[in-house]
Design a protein around this motif. Structure first.
Motif, PDB file in Angstrom:
ATOM      1  N   LEU A  26       0.502  -0.868   0.233  1.00 13.24           N
ATOM      2  CA  LEU A  26       0.308   0.251  -0.026  1.00 13.24           C
ATOM      3  C   LEU A  26       1.020   1.289  -0.055  1.00 13.24           C
ATOM      4  CD1 LEU A  26      -2.656   1.645   0.587  1.00 13.24           C
ATOM      5  CD2 LEU A  26      -2.013   1.401   2.870  1.00 13.24           C
ATOM      6  N   VAL A  27       0.422   2.521  -0.982  1.00 10.56           N
ATOM      7  CA  VAL A  27       1.403   3.371  -1.293  1.00 10.56           C
ATOM      8  C   VAL A  27       0.854   4.485  -0.485  1.00 10.56           C
ATOM      9  CG1 VAL A  27       2.677   5.290  -2.373  1.00 10.56           C
ATOM     10  CG2 VAL A  27       3.297   2.200  -3.065  1.00 10.56           C
ATOM     11  N   ILE A  28       0.907   5.218   0.242  1.00 10.61           N
ATOM     12  CA  ILE A  28      -0.165   6.855   0.590  1.00 10.61           C
ATOM     13  C   ILE A  28       1.200   7.379  -0.185  1.00 10.61           C
ATOM     14  CG2 ILE A  28      -1.032   7.940   2.076  1.00 10.61           C
ATOM     15  CD1 ILE A  28      -0.866   4.756   4.030  1.00 10.61           C
ATOM     16  N   HIS A  29       0.209   8.709  -1.085  1.00  8.76           N
ATOM     17  CA  HIS A  29       1.187   9.713  -0.895  1.00  8.76           C
ATOM     18  C   HIS A  29       0.264  11.221  -0.947  1.00  8.76           C
ATOM     19  CE1 HIS A  29       2.731   8.175  -4.805  1.00  8.76           C
ATOM     20  NE2 HIS A  29       1.643   7.099  -4.881  1.00  8.76           N
ATOM     21  N   LEU A  30       1.465  11.718  -0.060  1.00  6.93           N
ATOM     22  CA  LEU A  30       1.095  12.797   0.463  1.00  6.93           C
ATOM     23  C   LEU A  30       1.524  13.919  -0.160  1.00  6.93           C
ATOM     24  CD1 LEU A  30       2.350  12.130   4.271  1.00  6.93           C
ATOM     25  CD2 LEU A  30       0.168  11.265   3.349  1.00  6.93           C
ATOM     26  N   SER A  31       0.615  15.389  -0.314  1.00  9.60           N
ATOM     27  CA  SER A  31       1.223  16.754  -1.073  1.00  9.60           C
ATOM     28  C   SER A  31       2.324  16.952  -0.264  1.00  9.60           C
ATOM     29  CB  SER A  31      -0.186  17.069  -1.145  1.00  9.60           C
ATOM     30  OG  SER A  31      -1.064  16.449  -2.463  1.00  9.60           O
ATOM     31  N   GLY A  32       2.640  17.891  -0.904  1.00 12.96           N
ATOM     32  CA  GLY A  32       3.628  19.034  -0.112  1.00 12.96           C
ATOM     33  C   GLY A  32       5.344  18.227  -0.007  1.00 12.96           C
ATOM     34  N   ASN A  33       6.310  18.836   0.919  1.00 14.62           N
ATOM     35  CA  ASN A  33       7.454  17.934   0.879  1.00 14.62           C
ATOM     36  C   ASN A  33       7.590  18.033   2.131  1.00 14.62           C
ATOM     37  OD1 ASN A  33       7.409  20.794   2.312  1.00 14.62           O
ATOM     38  ND2 ASN A  33       8.657  21.341   0.239  1.00 14.62           N
ATOM     39  N   ALA A  34       6.446  18.172   3.642  1.00 12.32           N
ATOM     40  CA  ALA A  34       7.012  17.975   4.824  1.00 12.32           C
ATOM     41  C   ALA A  34       7.889  16.355   4.800  1.00 12.32           C
ATOM     42  CB  ALA A  34       5.047  17.957   4.917  1.00 12.32           C
ATOM     43  N   ALA A  35       8.120  16.583   5.912  1.00 10.33           N
ATOM     44  CA  ALA A  35       9.480  15.187   6.829  1.00 10.33           C
ATOM     45  C   ALA A  35       8.333  14.462   6.639  1.00 10.33           C
ATOM     46  CB  ALA A  35      10.216  15.699   7.094  1.00 10.33           C
ATOM     47  N   LEU A  36       8.803  13.230   6.734  1.00  6.41           N
ATOM     48  CA  LEU A  36       8.326  11.734   7.435  1.00  6.41           C
ATOM     49  C   LEU A  36       8.822  11.941   8.397  1.00  6.41           C
ATOM     50  CD1 LEU A  36       6.856   9.370   4.629  1.00  6.41           C
ATOM     51  CD2 LEU A  36       5.645  11.288   5.901  1.00  6.41           C
ATOM     52  N   SER A  37       8.047  11.147   9.771  1.00  7.16           N
ATOM     53  CA  SER A  37       9.234  11.028  11.006  1.00  7.16           C
ATOM     54  C   SER A  37       8.809   9.459  11.293  1.00  7.16           C
ATOM     55  CB  SER A  37       9.182  11.945  12.286  1.00  7.16           C
ATOM     56  OG  SER A  37       7.764  11.675  12.488  1.00  7.16           O
ATOM     57  N   ARG A  38       9.720   8.769  11.704  1.00  5.02           N
ATOM     58  CA  ARG A  38       8.772   7.068  12.216  1.00  5.02           C
ATOM     59  C   ARG A  38       9.907   6.984  13.817  1.00  5.02           C
ATOM     60  NH1 ARG A  38      10.531   4.740   6.467  1.00  5.02           N
ATOM     61  NH2 ARG A  38       8.314   4.964   5.857  1.00  5.02           N
ATOM     62  N   LYS A  39       8.901   6.354  14.672  1.00  9.01           N
ATOM     63  CA  LYS A  39       9.510   5.957  15.478  1.00  9.01           C
ATOM     64  C   LYS A  39       8.517   4.812  16.432  1.00  9.01           C
ATOM     65  CE  LYS A  39       7.391   7.574  19.542  1.00  9.01           C
ATOM     66  NZ  LYS A  39       7.523   9.107  21.127  1.00  9.01           N
ATOM     67  N   SER A  40       9.833   3.805  16.504  1.00 10.85           N
ATOM     68  CA  SER A  40       9.317   2.476  17.320  1.00 10.85           C
ATOM     69  C   SER A  40       9.378   2.850  18.922  1.00 10.85           C
ATOM     70  CB  SER A  40      10.208   1.196  16.524  1.00 10.85           C
ATOM     71  OG  SER A  40       9.444   0.488  17.333  1.00 10.85           O
ATOM     72  N   VAL A  41       8.422   2.034  20.136  1.00 11.41           N
ATOM     73  CA  VAL A  41       8.274   2.125  21.202  1.00 11.41           C
ATOM     74  C   VAL A  41       7.445   0.888  21.032  1.00 11.41           C
ATOM     75  CG1 VAL A  41       7.502   3.629  23.304  1.00 11.41           C
ATOM     76  CG2 VAL A  41       7.407   4.213  20.979  1.00 11.41           C
ATOM     77  N   GLU A  42       8.600   0.473  22.343  1.00 10.92           N
ATOM     78  CA  GLU A  42       8.712  -1.397  22.681  1.00 10.92           C
ATOM     79  C   GLU A  42       7.033  -0.920  23.843  1.00 10.92           C
ATOM     80  OE1 GLU A  42      10.680  -5.321  23.379  1.00 10.92           O
ATOM     81  OE2 GLU A  42      11.312  -3.849  23.827  1.00 10.92           O
ATOM     82  N   TYR A  43       5.944  -1.639  23.907  1.00  5.56           N
ATOM     83  CA  TYR A  43       5.331  -1.523  25.011  1.00  5.56           C
ATOM     84  C   TYR A  43       5.275  -2.962  26.006  1.00  5.56           C
ATOM     85  CZ  TYR A  43       3.573   2.868  23.895  1.00  5.56           C
ATOM     86  OH  TYR A  43       3.657   3.983  23.425  1.00  5.56           O
ATOM     87  N   ARG A  44       4.258  -3.437  26.425  1.00  6.62           N
ATOM     88  CA  ARG A  44       4.062  -4.363  27.780  1.00  6.62           C
ATOM     89  C   ARG A  44       2.379  -4.092  28.163  1.00  6.62           C
ATOM     90  NH1 ARG A  44       6.560  -9.042  29.455  1.00  6.62           N
ATOM     91  NH2 ARG A  44       7.966  -7.957  29.285  1.00  6.62           N
ATOM     92  N   CYS A  45       2.010  -4.618  27.933  1.00  7.24           N
ATOM     93  CA  CYS A  45       0.713  -4.325  28.741  1.00  7.24           C
ATOM     94  C   CYS A  45       0.354  -5.470  29.892  1.00  7.24           C
ATOM     95  CB  CYS A  45      -0.512  -4.582  27.765  1.00  7.24           C
ATOM     96  SG  CYS A  45      -0.937  -3.293  26.185  1.00  7.24           S
ATOM     97  N   ASP A  46      -0.880  -4.731  30.600  1.00  4.75           N
ATOM     98  CA  ASP A  46      -0.996  -5.301  31.525  1.00  4.75           C
ATOM     99  C   ASP A  46      -2.206  -7.038  31.244  1.00  4.75           C
ATOM    100  OD1 ASP A  46      -3.659  -4.940  31.139  1.00  4.75           O
ATOM    101  OD2 ASP A  46      -4.491  -3.480  32.564  1.00  4.75           O
ATOM    102  N   GLY A  47      -2.435  -7.794  32.419  1.00  4.10           N
ATOM    103  CA  GLY A  47      -3.749  -9.284  32.098  1.00  4.10           C
ATOM    104  C   GLY A  47      -4.100  -8.518  30.604  1.00  4.10           C
ATOM    105  N   ASN A  48      -4.892  -7.774  31.037  1.00  4.87           N
ATOM    106  CA  ASN A  48      -6.594  -7.652  30.050  1.00  4.87           C
ATOM    107  C   ASN A  48      -6.279  -7.990  29.101  1.00  4.87           C
ATOM    108  OD1 ASN A  48      -8.021  -7.579  32.659  1.00  4.87           O
ATOM    109  ND2 ASN A  48      -7.122  -5.160  32.121  1.00  4.87           N
ATOM    110  N   ALA A  49      -5.053  -7.100  28.522  1.00  9.12           N
ATOM    111  CA  ALA A  49      -4.376  -7.386  27.566  1.00  9.12           C
ATOM    112  C   ALA A  49      -5.266  -8.849  25.850  1.00  9.12           C
ATOM    113  CB  ALA A  49      -3.180  -6.953  27.079  1.00  9.12           C
ATOM    114  N   ALA A  50      -4.518  -9.941  26.263  1.00  6.51           N
ATOM    115  CA  ALA A  50      -4.546 -10.801  25.628  1.00  6.51           C
ATOM    116  C   ALA A  50      -6.354 -10.743  25.542  1.00  6.51           C
ATOM    117  CB  ALA A  50      -4.562 -12.314  26.616  1.00  6.51           C
ATOM    118  N   GLN A  51      -7.119 -10.417  25.599  1.00  9.45           N
ATOM    119  CA  GLN A  51      -8.909 -10.726  25.487  1.00  9.45           C
ATOM    120  C   GLN A  51      -8.707  -9.432  24.732  1.00  9.45           C
ATOM    121  OE1 GLN A  51     -10.853  -9.207  29.141  1.00  9.45           O
ATOM    122  NE2 GLN A  51     -10.077 -11.050  29.948  1.00  9.45           N
ATOM    123  N   ILE A  52      -8.112  -8.694  24.471  1.00 12.24           N
ATOM    124  CA  ILE A  52      -8.346  -7.937  23.515  1.00 12.24           C
ATOM    125  C   ILE A  52      -7.439  -7.872  22.105  1.00 12.24           C
ATOM    126  CG2 ILE A  52      -7.924  -4.745  22.359  1.00 12.24           C
ATOM    127  CD1 ILE A  52      -8.079  -4.112  25.336  1.00 12.24           C
ATOM    128  N   GLY A  53      -6.608  -9.272  22.458  1.00 13.49           N
ATOM    129  CA  GLY A  53      -5.601  -9.722  20.725  1.00 13.49           C
ATOM    130  C   GLY A  53      -4.017  -9.015  20.529  1.00 13.49           C
TER     131      GLY A  53
END
Length: 129
Positions: A26-53
């Motif tokens: 999937l390619v998303i074209h964005l007009s203009g010349n604004a820079a893209l930023s990416r950040k990856s964050v590692e999380y851990r959730c409580d015991g209810n997380a498995a019910q949500i998937g």
């Protein structure tokens, strides 16, 4: 006109997902010349997380901002779901389908308004960032 684009396969590849299995990009074209930023964050959730998937152990969420768009890619039930930022009174709130990923005050609340009822989990960055 300069166009920025983000390849979904590239985004998922940054998450460590196996994109070759689907064979789709999937390619998303964005007009203009604004820079893209990416950040990856590692999380851990409580015991209810498995019910949500959400994975029971640590998992990464990719944040992509550019061209006035703010996205979060969250692994739920074996899929990488793309959440879009929406108006929030505090913090950063992202939604997709029946899910809400809401960052505020150093933690995240993941909620689902599924047909079986509302579920909620609290997630924290693994490295405290």
């Amino acid at each position: 006109m300069i166009r920025n684009f983000v390849s979904l396969a590239t985004m998922l590849g940054l998450l460590g997902c196996a994109c070759a299995a689907s064979g789709t990009d999937l390619v998303i074209h964005l007009s203009g010349n604004a820079a893209l930023s990416r950040k990856s964050v590692e999380y851990r959730c409580d015991g209810n997380a498995a019910q949500i998937g959400v994975p029971a152990g640590p998992f990464s969420v990719e944040y992509i901002n550019g061209g006035g768009n703010m996205l979060a890619i969250v692994p739920i039930s074996g899929n990488s779901l793309i959440f879009s930022n929406v108006v929030s009174g505090s913090g950063a709130r992202y939604t997709t389908q029946q899910y809400t990923w809401w960052e505020a005050k150093g933690m995240v609340t993941l909620s689902s308004d599924a047909l079986t009822g509302k579920m909620q989990s609290t997630c924290r960055p693994v490295n405290g960032k």
